[in-house]
Design an enzyme around this catalytic site. Structure first.
Site, PDB file in Angstrom:
ATOM      1  N   ASN A 191       0.872  -1.175   0.000  1.00 44.32           N
ATOM      2  CA  ASN A 191       0.000   0.000   0.000  1.00 44.32           C
ATOM      3  C   ASN A 191       0.908   1.224   0.000  1.00 44.32           C
ATOM      4  O   ASN A 191       1.528   1.524   1.015  1.00 44.32           O
ATOM      5  CB  ASN A 191      -0.891  -0.036   1.253  1.00 44.32           C
ATOM      6  N   LYS A 212       0.094   4.306  -0.199  1.00 40.56           N
ATOM      7  CA  LYS A 212      -0.522   5.486   0.423  1.00 40.56           C
ATOM      8  C   LYS A 212      -0.292   6.716  -0.470  1.00 40.56           C
ATOM      9  O   LYS A 212      -0.239   6.571  -1.689  1.00 40.56           O
ATOM     10  CB  LYS A 212       0.016   5.673   1.836  1.00 40.56           C
ATOM     11  N   HIS A 247      -9.333   1.293   5.054  1.00 44.50           N
ATOM     12  CA  HIS A 247      -8.044   1.420   5.748  1.00 44.50           C
ATOM     13  C   HIS A 247      -8.229   2.321   6.973  1.00 44.50           C
ATOM     14  O   HIS A 247      -9.037   3.257   6.932  1.00 44.50           O
ATOM     15  CB  HIS A 247      -6.997   2.015   4.793  1.00 44.50           C
ATOM     16  N   GLU A 293      -6.603   4.675   8.059  1.00 43.17           N
ATOM     17  CA  GLU A 293      -6.403   6.102   7.792  1.00 43.17           C
ATOM     18  C   GLU A 293      -7.658   6.724   7.181  1.00 43.17           C
ATOM     19  O   GLU A 293      -7.934   7.898   7.384  1.00 43.17           O
ATOM     20  CB  GLU A 293      -5.171   6.281   6.882  1.00 43.17           C
ATOM     21  N   GLU A 315      -4.984  -4.836  10.623  1.00 41.32           N
ATOM     22  CA  GLU A 315      -3.933  -3.846  10.817  1.00 41.32           C
ATOM     23  C   GLU A 315      -4.167  -3.103  12.133  1.00 41.32           C
ATOM     24  O   GLU A 315      -4.949  -2.145  12.173  1.00 41.32           O
ATOM     25  CB  GLU A 315      -3.939  -2.826   9.672  1.00 41.32           C
ATOM     26  N   GLY A 359       3.057   2.318  10.680  1.00 38.92           N
ATOM     27  CA  GLY A 359       4.018   3.402  10.507  1.00 38.92           C
ATOM     28  C   GLY A 359       4.750   3.788  11.779  1.00 38.92           C
ATOM     29  O   GLY A 359       5.406   4.816  11.844  1.00 38.92           O
ATOM     30  N   SER A 411       3.893  -2.209  10.138  1.00 43.79           N
ATOM     31  CA  SER A 411       5.351  -2.316  10.283  1.00 43.79           C
ATOM     32  C   SER A 411       5.906  -3.691   9.915  1.00 43.79           C
ATOM     33  O   SER A 411       6.807  -4.196  10.576  1.00 43.79           O
ATOM     34  CB  SER A 411       5.772  -1.913  11.708  1.00 43.79           C
ATOM     35  N   GLY A 431       5.332   1.221   4.357  1.00 40.42           N
ATOM     36  CA  GLY A 431       6.685   1.755   4.124  1.00 40.42           C
ATOM     37  C   GLY A 431       7.638   0.797   3.412  1.00 40.42           C
ATOM     38  O   GLY A 431       8.359   1.207   2.483  1.00 40.42           O
TER      39      GLY A 431
HETATM   40  P1  13P Z   1       3.423   0.330   7.503  1.00 38.50           P
HETATM   41  O1  13P Z   1       3.886  -0.979   6.906  1.00 38.50           O
HETATM   42  O2  13P Z   1       4.165   1.517   6.960  1.00 38.50           O
HETATM   43  O3  13P Z   1       3.373   0.285   8.990  1.00 38.50           O
HETATM   44  O4  13P Z   1       1.907   0.548   7.006  1.00 38.50           O
HETATM   45  C1  13P Z   1       1.001  -0.480   7.153  1.00 38.50           C
HETATM   46  C2  13P Z   1      -0.243  -0.130   6.414  1.00 38.50           C
HETATM   47  O5  13P Z   1      -0.997   0.723   6.834  1.00 38.50           O
HETATM   48  C3  13P Z   1      -0.529  -0.844   5.163  1.00 38.50           C
HETATM   49  O6  13P Z   1      -1.822  -0.599   4.734  1.00 38.50           O
END
Ligand code: 13P
Length: 254
Positions: A11, A13, A98, A100, A170, A176, A216, A238
């Site tokens: 992802n 983002k 998600h 977010e 998640e 993150g 992560s 990430g």
């Molecule tokens: P990270 O791997 O950066 O923690 O993000 C996870 C995520 O939100 C994937 O959708």
């Protein structure tokens, strides 16, 4: 026992211009070719990169997904993107709900189930996200929150449709932050999700549904997470942005 194969999705983002996306996908296409037939791989860039992303990975083992979708089919909804528009580009997957989007755009389980339904009706494969916040975990509400999210987000999704759907657990506190759930913490929630799927769809169907872990995930922890019985892949933020890192993460997971 099931024969669920691994499914690892990146992802991206709100990162990378279309030009940058093409560069990274060109490198990834070469790097990840060796995993052909061993697992399912998808990358979810931002809307503006989707067209070129699909063209770039054509003929490879990388599929392309979007990060959101409208719950409406078409009409006067300024700024929205429909399932049909994504499908027309050659997009196969779409991330829905998600954390977010739940947090910054007030998306509810009800809206998420509508989006999932709209995606499925059009022939897109949804990746439906669920997960508790740190506050919810610390006040011992994880199981209640996950139960409510699973039931609400999958409301109206049939047995046939759930087989085209992936769930992504998640934990919000692990996204993150560099803090990963331990494989045991993740497995405990994945097991609960599988149990809820069994209650809704029966054991045979529930055993076929893939549940990804996200938060992560890195080359250093992908092996131990993927080794758990109910963890069938990863949704990676990430660590999916750099071809070498994503390659190592997948390689270690296999
Ligand atoms: P990270 O791997 O950066 O923690 O993000 C996870 C995520 O939100 C994937 O959708």
């Amino acid at each position: 026992m099931s024969n669920r194969s691994l499914f690892i999705a990146g992802n991206w983002k709100m990162n990378k211009t279309a030009t940058e996306a093409v560069e990274v996908l060109t490198a990834l296409k070469e790097n990840l070719q060796k995993f052909e037939g061993k697992l399912e791989i998808a990358v979810c860039p931002t809307f503006t990169s989707l067209d070129r992303a699909v063209q770039t990975v054509k003929g490879s083992n990388i599929k392309i997904g979007a990060q959101d979708i409208s719950d409406k089919e078409s009409g006067a909804f300024t700024g929205e993107i429909s399932a049909q528009m994504l499908l027309d580009l050659g997009v196969e997957y779409v991330i829905i709900g998600h954390s977010e989007r739940r947090e910054y755009h007030n998306e509810t389980d009800e809206l998420i189930s509508k989006k999932a339904k709209t995606a499925l009706n059009a022939g897109l494969k949804p990746i439906v996200c669920i997960g508790e916040t740190l506050e919810e975990r610390e006040s011992d509400k994880t199981f209640d929150v996950i139960t409510k999210q699973v039931k609400g987000s999958l409301n109206g999704i049939s047995s046939e449709e759930i087989l085209k759907t992936t769930l992504a657990y998640e934990p919000v506190w692990a996204i993150g932050t560099g803090k990963t759930a331990t494989p045991e913490q993740a497995q405990e929630v994945h097991q609960l999700i599988r149990k809820l799927l069994t209650e809704i769809y029966g054991e045979k169907t529930a055993e076929e549904v893939k549940i990804q872990y996200g938060g992560s995930v890195k080359p250093g922890n992908s092996a131990e997470l993927m080794a758990k019985k109910d963890i069938d892949g990863a949704l990676v933020g990430g660590a999916s942005l750099k071809p070498d890192v994503f390659n190592d993460l997948i390689s270690n997971a296999l």
